[in-house]
Design an enzyme around this catalytic site. Structure first.
Site, short mmCIF file in Angstrom:
data_model
loop_
_atom_site.label_atom_id
_atom_site.label_comp_id
_atom_site.label_asym_id
_atom_site.label_seq_id
_atom_site.Cartn_x
_atom_site.Cartn_y
_atom_site.Cartn_z
N LYS A 1 0.81 -1.22 0.00
CA LYS A 1 0.00 0.00 0.00
C LYS A 1 0.85 1.28 0.00
O LYS A 1 0.45 2.28 -0.57
CB LYS A 1 -0.92 0.02 1.22
CG LYS A 1 -2.11 -0.93 1.11
CD LYS A 1 -3.03 -0.73 2.30
CE LYS A 1 -4.24 -1.62 2.19
NZ LYS A 1 -5.21 -1.40 3.26
N ASP B 1 -9.87 3.09 1.82
CA ASP B 1 -10.02 2.65 3.22
C ASP B 1 -10.73 3.72 4.02
O ASP B 1 -11.46 3.44 4.98
CB ASP B 1 -8.64 2.37 3.84
CG ASP B 1 -8.08 1.03 3.38
OD1 ASP B 1 -8.88 0.15 2.99
OD2 ASP B 1 -6.85 0.86 3.40
P1 NAP Z 1 -0.69 -2.13 11.64
O1 NAP Z 1 -0.30 -1.10 10.64
O2 NAP Z 1 0.21 -3.27 11.93
O3 NAP Z 1 -1.00 -1.37 13.03
C1 NAP Z 1 -1.38 -2.06 14.17
C2 NAP Z 1 -1.62 -1.08 15.32
O4 NAP Z 1 -2.16 -1.83 16.39
C3 NAP Z 1 -0.34 -0.41 15.82
O5 NAP Z 1 -0.63 0.91 16.17
C4 NAP Z 1 0.03 -1.25 17.04
O6 NAP Z 1 0.65 -0.51 18.06
C5 NAP Z 1 -1.33 -1.65 17.55
N1 NAP Z 1 -1.27 -2.92 18.27
C6 NAP Z 1 -0.84 -4.11 17.77
N2 NAP Z 1 -0.96 -5.07 18.72
C7 NAP Z 1 -1.46 -4.47 19.81
C8 NAP Z 1 -1.79 -4.93 21.13
N3 NAP Z 1 -1.64 -6.21 21.47
N4 NAP Z 1 -2.29 -4.05 22.01
C9 NAP Z 1 -2.46 -2.74 21.67
N5 NAP Z 1 -2.15 -2.25 20.46
C10 NAP Z 1 -1.67 -3.10 19.54
O7 NAP Z 1 -2.08 -2.79 11.26
P2 NAP Z 1 -3.28 -2.13 10.39
O8 NAP Z 1 -3.06 -2.34 8.96
O9 NAP Z 1 -3.49 -0.73 10.88
O10 NAP Z 1 -4.51 -3.05 10.82
C11 NAP Z 1 -5.00 -3.08 12.16
C12 NAP Z 1 -6.22 -3.99 12.19
O11 NAP Z 1 -7.29 -3.36 11.48
C13 NAP Z 1 -5.99 -5.30 11.46
O12 NAP Z 1 -5.52 -6.27 12.34
C14 NAP Z 1 -7.32 -5.65 10.89
O13 NAP Z 1 -7.98 -6.51 11.79
C15 NAP Z 1 -8.06 -4.33 10.81
N6 NAP Z 1 -8.30 -3.90 9.42
C16 NAP Z 1 -9.54 -4.05 8.93
C17 NAP Z 1 -9.82 -3.63 7.67
C18 NAP Z 1 -11.23 -3.78 7.14
O14 NAP Z 1 -11.43 -3.63 5.94
N7 NAP Z 1 -12.19 -4.00 8.02
C19 NAP Z 1 -8.84 -3.05 6.85
C20 NAP Z 1 -7.54 -2.92 7.38
C21 NAP Z 1 -7.29 -3.36 8.66
P3 NAP Z 1 2.23 -0.17 18.06
O15 NAP Z 1 2.38 1.07 17.26
O16 NAP Z 1 2.56 0.00 19.48
O17 NAP Z 1 2.92 -1.36 17.44
#
Ligand code: NAP
Length: 549
Positions: free
Chosen positions: A341, A378
Site C-alpha cells: 500500500k 479505506d
Molecule cells: P498495523 O499497521 O500493523 O498497526 C497495528 C496497530 O495496532 C499499531 O498501532 C500497534 O501498536 C497496535 N497494536 C498491535 N498489537 C497491539 C496490542 N496487542 N495491544 C495494543 N495495540 C496493539 O495494522 P493495520 O493495517 O493498521 O490493521 C490493524 C487492524 O485493522 C488489522 O488487524 C485488521 O484486523 C483491521 N483492518 C480491517 C480492515 C477492514 O477492511 N475491516 C482493513 C484494514 C485493517 P504499536 O504502534 O505499538 O505497534
C-alpha cells in the site's frame, strides 16, 4: 509416391502431417489422485459431479496396473465421461517408479480400459523407441474387441471407431523458461495434444504462458499453465488465450498440483469459460494473497452487474513487479493490499487527496491516457458506515492504534469535521500521527474518564489468532457507538462487550465492503451492489476464510 525433379533425381514426397485426433472435451479438467485404486476411482466419481472431464493420476498409487480393472468398470458406468490417463514417472515429477516399458504398458492398459486420452511425458517420449509410441497410438480405446463390436453394430465395418488421443506433456517444477523451445520439442512427435506446464516465480511468468498459448493455439491443441500461487491466473486466463482446456481441483483439499483452483471457483467466481478478448481484467495485489476476500466480493459484484470482467488474486513480490504486470497484461484496475500500500505510491502518475495525505494507496485504475492512478478507499470504508448512522462533524471519536487502518480513520474523520483522539500502545506514534493529521492524543489510562461518541478499534486485538482479545479493559468502555475494524471473528470480544452494555456496534465487515464498494465505483463509474457484496463476504467468512483486505 515420388516426385521427379527436372534434373531427373528422385525426391521423397514431403510427409503429410498427421491428422490430429480431436476430442469433444469440457473446458475444465479435474485432476484426480488417490492412495489406493479404490480411492482413486472414488475420487474420480466425486469429480464427475463437477465436470465430465477428468485426469486420472495413475502414478499416485503404488501399483497403477491394479487400477485398470476398476477403471474399466468406472468408464463403462460413466459413458459420458472423458478420461485422461497419466502415469508420470518420478524422475519427471510424478510418483511412478517403474521402467519406461512398464509406463507404456500402463498407458496402453488404461486406453484399453476406455480412457480416450493418455498423457506421456516429453522425457519418456524422447527416451522411447518410435515403435513404442506407435504401439501406444494404435491402441483401441476400450480394447480391440470393443472397437470390433462397435464396428459390427454400426454395420459399416469401421474398426478404429474411437481413436486414442496422445497428449505429450512437459513439467518444469522450478521456473518458467524457454516455453517455445519446449513446445517445439513436443510438436516434433506430432501429438494430438500439447501440454506445457511451468512454475511461476513472478506474475510476469504468466505472460510468457499466455503468449505461448496465443502464438500456438491456432495450429495446436495446446494446454499451458504455470503452477504455484503466482501462476494462478494462467489457469483462469488460459482458455481465453486459446488453451483447449485448463485444470482444476474437485475440492480445496484435493488438488494435485500447486495453485489449482476448485471447479466451483473456476466457474462461478472467475467464470473462466466466459472470458473473451473484451473481458476487463481486475485483481488484488498482495503477499500473501490467497485468503483475500476481495476476489469473492468483487467477483460477485461484476457477476451481479452482468459485467464482462474478472477479478483475480495476484501474488506479487514488489511494487515494481505489480505495476509492470498491471501495464503489460493490461489491467483495467486493481486493489492493493499489504505489503504494497505504501510502496506503490511513488510510481503513480497521480493520487487522490486521501492517498497523498495517508501515503497509502489501496486502489489502482488505468486511465484513458495510459497512466495508472492511485486512490485510498479505506477512508470511505470507515467514514461511510459512520455517516449513515450519525453526524460526524463535531463528534468526539477515539481511535485505538496508529498503524495503516488508524491512519485512514484519523485523516478521514478529521476531514469530515470530527474531533479525533489517537490512543496507541506506543504513544510516540500516536503523537506523530495526531500532529500530522491535526488530531489529538489521549493516554490510554484517561480513556475511561473521557466520554466519546465513537470508539474505533484499529488494532489487531480480538482478531482470530491475536493473543490480546480486548484492546481496552472492560471498565474503560465509555462511548455511544463502537466500530471494530477487525472482522474475523465477525462477533469480536469488543463488539460482544459493547452489545452486553446496550451500545450500538459496527462490524469491520462493513468497512471491508464499503472500501470495496468505492473501489467498484472508481473502476466502473456505477453504484456498487453493496448488499450482494456483503452477502458474499459474510458467506465466505462463515465458510472459514481468514481475514485480509
Ligand atoms: P498495523 O499497521 O500493523 O498497526 C497495528 C496497530 O495496532 C499499531 O498501532 C500497534 O501498536 C497496535 N497494536 C498491535 N498489537 C497491539 C496490542 N496487542 N495491544 C495494543 N495495540 C496493539 O495494522 P493495520 O493495517 O493498521 O490493521 C490493524 C487492524 O485493522 C488489522 O488487524 C485488521 O484486523 C483491521 N483492518 C480491517 C480492515 C477492514 O477492511 N475491516 C482493513 C484494514 C485493517 P504499536 O504502534 O505499538 O505497534
Amino acid at each position: 509416391m515420388t516426385v521427379k525433379k527436372q534434373t531427373g533425381a528422385k525426391l521423397a514426397a514431403p510427409k503429410a502431417p498427421r491428422v490430429k485426433v480431436r476430442l469433444r472435451l469440457d473446458k475444465l479438467c479435474l485432476a484426480v489422485d488417490g492412495r489406493t485404486a479404490a480411492e482413486l476411482i472414488q475420487n474420480a466419481q466425486t469429480a464427475l459431479k463437477e465436470t465430465r472431464f477428468i485426469e486420472l493420476r495413475l502414478d499416485s498409487i503404488s501399483k497403477p496396473a491394479e487400477a485398470l480393472a476398476p477403471l474399466k468398470k468406472f468408464i463403462h458406468a460413466n459413458p459420458g465421461a472423458s478420461v485422461i490417463a497419466t502415469c508420470r514417472r518420478k524422475a519427471n515429477g510424478g510418483g511412478y517408479t517403474g521402467s519406461l516399458a512398464s509406463e507404456f504398458e500402463v498407458l496402453i492398459g488404461a486406453a484399453e480400459a476406455g480412457c480416450q486420452m493418455v498423457d506421456l511425458e516429453l522425457e519418456s517420449a524422447e527416451a522411447a523407441k518410435a515403435a513404442q509410441i506407435d504401439e501406444l497410438r494404435k491402441t483401441h480405446v476400450g480394447g480391440k474387441k470393443n472397437a470390433k463390436a462397435a464396428a459390427a453394430a454400426n454395420g459399416i465395418g469401421i474398426v478404429d471407431e474411437i481413436p486414442l488421443a496422445l497428449m505429450i506433456s512437459y513439467h518444469d517444477y522450478q521456473r518458467t523458461k524457454q516455453l517455445e523451445k519446449v513446445a517445439e520439442r513436443i510438436e516434433a512427435f506430432e501429438p494430438d495434444y500439447v501440454k506445457v506446464v511451468s512454475t511461476a516465480k513472478s506474475l510476469n511468468d504468466n505472460l510468457m504462458v499466455l503468449d505461448l498459448l496465443s502464438a500456438r493455439s491456432a495450429e495446436s491443441q495446446i494446454v499451458a499453465i504455470a503452477m504455484g500461487d503466482e501462476g494462478l491466473l494462467s489457469r483462469i486466463l488460459g482458455p481465453r488465450e486459446g488453451a483447449v482446456f485448463t485444470f482444476g481441483a474437485s475440492s480445496e483439499s484435493k488438488g494435485t498440483a500447486p495453485g489449482q483452483i476448485t471447479a466451483r471457483a473456476m466457474r462461478d467466481l472467475y467464470r473462466f469459460d466466459q472470458l473473451d478478448g473484451a473481458t476487463k481484467i481486475y485483481g488484488v495485489f498482495g503477499n500473501p494473497i490467497l485468503h483475500s476476500l476481495s476476489p469473492v466480493m468483487q467477483g460477485t459484484a461484476f457477476r451481479r452487474e452482468g459485467m464482462n470482467a474478472v477479478f483475480l488474486p495476484l501474488k506479487a513480490h514488489s511494487a515494481e513487479e505489480l505495476l509492470s504486470f498491471f501495464r503489460k497484461l493490461p489491467m483495467a484496475g486493481a486493489a492493493v493490499t499489504m505489503p504494497f500500500k505504501l510502496d506503490v505510491m511513488p510510481h503513480l502518475a497521480n493520487c487522490d487527496a486521501f492517498a497523498q495525505k495517508t501515503g497509502a494507496v489501496n486502489t489502482l485504475r488505468m486511465g484513458a491516457d495510459g497512466n495508472i492512478y492511485g486512490f485510498n478507499t479505506d477512508i470511505a470504508g470507515i467514514v461511510r458506515p459512520l455517516e449513515r448512522r450519525m453526524k460526524i462533524a463535531g463528534a468526539k471519536i477515539a481511535v485505538l492504534g496508529a498503524g495503516g487502518a488508524a491512519r485512514a480513520a484519523v485523516y478521514g474523520l478529521v476531514a469530515a469535521g470530527a474531533e479525533v483522539f489517537v490512543i496507541n500502545r506506543t504513544h510516540e506514534k500516536a503523537a506523530a500521527l495526531a500532529r500530522k493529521a491535526k488530531a489529538h492524543t489521549l493516554k490510554h489510562d484517561k480513556l475511561a474518564k473521557e466520554p466519546m461518541d465513537v470508539l474505533i478499534n484499529a488494532t489487531p486485538c480480538g482478531m482470530t489468532g491475536s493473543r490480546t482479545s480486548l484492546p481496552i479493559a472492560k471498565n474503560e468502555l465509555n462511548a455511544k457507538l463502537v466500530f471494530d475494524l477487525v472482522y474475523n471473528p465477525l462477533e469480536t470480544p469488543l463488539l460482544q462487550l459493547a452489545r452486553s452494555r446496550g451500545i450500538p456496534v459496527i462490524s469491520g465487515v462493513e468497512m471491508f465492503v464499503q472500501q470495496g464498494a468505492q473501489q467498484f465505483e472508481i473502476w466502473t463509474a456505477r453504484p456498487a451492489p453493496e448488499a450482494d457484496m456483503l452477502r458474499s463476504v459474510l458467506h465466505a467468512l462463515e465458510e472459514g476464510h481468514e481475514e485480509k483486505s
